[in-house]
Write an enzyme that holds these catalytic residues in place. Structure first.
Site, PDB file in Angstrom:
ATOM      1  N   HIS A 148      20.809 -19.406   8.753  1.00 45.29           N
ATOM      2  CA  HIS A 148      20.347 -20.580   7.999  1.00 45.29           C
ATOM      3  C   HIS A 148      19.260 -20.250   6.985  1.00 45.29           C
ATOM      4  O   HIS A 148      19.040 -21.007   6.032  1.00 45.29           O
ATOM      5  CB  HIS A 148      19.857 -21.651   8.975  1.00 45.29           C
ATOM      6  CG  HIS A 148      19.885 -23.050   8.435  1.00 45.29           C
ATOM      7  ND1 HIS A 148      19.823 -23.341   7.093  1.00 45.29           N
ATOM      8  CD2 HIS A 148      19.961 -24.258   9.071  1.00 45.29           C
ATOM      9  CE1 HIS A 148      19.862 -24.659   6.920  1.00 45.29           C
ATOM     10  NE2 HIS A 148      19.946 -25.229   8.099  1.00 45.29           N
ATOM     11  N   ASP A 174      39.843 -25.884   0.323  1.00 42.66           N
ATOM     12  CA  ASP A 174      41.287 -25.609   0.299  1.00 42.66           C
ATOM     13  C   ASP A 174      41.523 -24.122   0.052  1.00 42.66           C
ATOM     14  O   ASP A 174      41.354 -23.626  -1.060  1.00 42.66           O
ATOM     15  CB  ASP A 174      41.947 -26.452  -0.795  1.00 42.66           C
ATOM     16  CG  ASP A 174      43.442 -26.220  -0.905  1.00 42.66           C
ATOM     17  OD1 ASP A 174      43.997 -25.447  -0.090  1.00 42.66           O
ATOM     18  OD2 ASP A 174      44.060 -26.799  -1.816  1.00 42.66           O
TER      19      ASP A 174
END
EC number: 2.3.1.-
Length: 456
Positions: free
Chosen positions: A166, A382
């Protein structure tokens, strides 16, 4: 509330982890993280996961091969991800751009996608199988900054799971990187549509530091929570569709029902139920910390393509007894107040606080952090197989809940909330939630967890 899949047994076969390097030579240099990036509260690994259905037009294409090749191309532009962190004076984190690569795991599972996803999704139950914790990879300094596992299912569907250090990026920065991978999988030849921007000095502490805000989220207080509330942590997901949200709204005065967002209503409900479930001393100070994105905030001109952390956790405080016994609107007002605190100046104040106070961790005692990931774009990535049937957070942490978008089998859009609580507290949490939604909530022992068998 939604039901969970029946008890299942499935086997995951993984190949040995490999390192994926940038496909072309990249600069060898040191790059400092910002003073927002390297705070103690970001020094952990956060997992996300995406599930894709089989597509006839992709027959013959192996998602493992497609992702691995595109990842290598994307790392040419995001080459710091292929490096390793080192810690300098005053705990300052720096990326050593070594091009050592990111960890990549190829796996197969003898299960079908629709057996894992039904009326709801509970990725925390089987995350350890779809994102293997490679020994020695879990650290912050000197470890791979990304861990990726692509798992093929026998139905032709597959899962993409990734674990991010992170300190390198927030979720929006991660989505920018994943979008670049996706562009290469779909035939991009030259460069990402949004070139990555490092410029971490953009959120460096000011000289001299200036801290005009009171940062309740970083106050160091004595932890008085009973030890029983820190044992046997259990993960579970809850789906909130329009029906559940309407039920929760019904607990609010009329003037709040139409003026409060779904996030406000849901977060107030969760904060109240969690506070009750933990059985906290009524006089104890509790916090709600709402992860807030600084992009677009007044006074903070974030460069397009910047993929570092631009988020903070502004908090408000109340007594536990007020949250657990007062009408829901009290909790909701606390949530709204926390959200309203976030500005560009507030984020810069956090950066200055980090340097001044030695990069403190966020408050642990009585704190509840919520991170809304429903609009960051994970559900739009995608890789050539279309949008995922689920793209979002993969697991909660004891102090942190994540929200993700999900469409159930009826085609109903809603929010999945990932919760992590001690077993006994989780049972009480569900009973409190039942009161708020007016529906039956499956108890923690109403279903059998999915059983998995791992094999390398």
């Amino acid at each position: 509330m939604a039901s969970f899949p029946p008890s299942l047994v499935f086997t995951v076969r993984r190949k040995e982890p490999t390192l994926v390097l940038p496909s072309k030579p990249t600069p060898r240099e040191l790059k400092q993280l910002s003073d927002i990036d390297d705070q103690e509260g970001f020094r952990f690994q956060v997992p996300v996961i995406m599930f894709y259905k089989r597509k006839l037009y992709m027959e013959g294409e192996d998602p493992v091969k497609v992702i691995r090749e595109a990842l290598a191309e994307a790392l040419v532009f995001y080459y710091p991800f292929a490096g390793r962190l080192i810690e300098g004076p005053n705990r300052k984190l720096v990326v050593d751009c070594t091009s050592e690569g990111v960890l990549f795991i190829e796996a197969d599972a003898d299960i079908e996608l629709n057996q894992l996803i039904g009326d709801t999704i509970d990725p925390g139950t089987y995350l350890d199988e779809l994102l293997h914790d490679v020994p020695g990879s879990e650290g912050i300094v000197g470890c791979p900054l990304l861990l990726i596992q692509v798992t093929r299912f026998r139905c032709g569907g597959w899962a993409f799971a990734i674990r991010l250090n992170h300190t390198m990026s927030d979720t929006l920065g991660l989505v920018q990187f994943l979008t670049t991978i996706a562009e290469f999988t779909r035939g991009a030849e030259d460069a990402p549509s949004v070139p990555p921007v490092w410029q971490r000095e953009f959120l460096a502490a000011r000289q001299p530091p200036f801290i005009p805000f009171q940062h309740h989220e970083y106050e160091q207080v004595i932890d008085t929570i009973p030890d029983d509330n820190k044992k046997s942590m259990t993960h579970k997901s809850f789906f909130f569709g329009p029906k559940e949200i309407r039920a929760i709204r019904s607990h609010l005065p009329h003037h709040h029902r139409s003026t409060s967002s779904t996030f406000d209503v849901l977060t107030a409900c969760l904060w109240r139920c969690r506070t009750c479930a933990l059985g906290l001393d009524p006089q104890m100070t509790v916090r709600i910390s709402c992860a807030a994105n600084g992009r677009g905030k007044h006074g903070l001109h974030v460069p397009r393509g910047y993929y570092g952390n631009v988020s903070a956790f502004p908090a408000t405080v109340l007594r536990a007894g007020i949250i657990s016994t007062s009408p829901l609107e009290y909790a909701m007002e606390g949530v709204k107040k926390a959200k309203a605190i976030m500005t560009g100046e507030y984020l810069r104040s956090v950066a200055d606080l980090m340097v001044t106070k030695g990069r403190p961790r966020y408050t642990v005692a009585g704190n509840y952090i919520v991170s809304d990931m429903t609009r960051v774009g994970l559900d739009t990535i995608d890789f050539g197989w279309g949008k995922p049937v689920y793209g979002g957070p993969a697991r909660a942490f004891p102090l942190i809940s994540f929200y993700g978008r999900f469409k159930d089998n009826k085609g109903e859009d809603g929010t999945v909330v990932l919760i992590c609580l001690p077993e006994a507290a989780l049972e009480r949490f569900q009973e409190e939630l039942k009161k708020m939604t007016g529906e039956h909530v499956d108890g923690p022992f109403d279903y059998k967890p999915i059983k998995v068998v791992s094999k390398l």
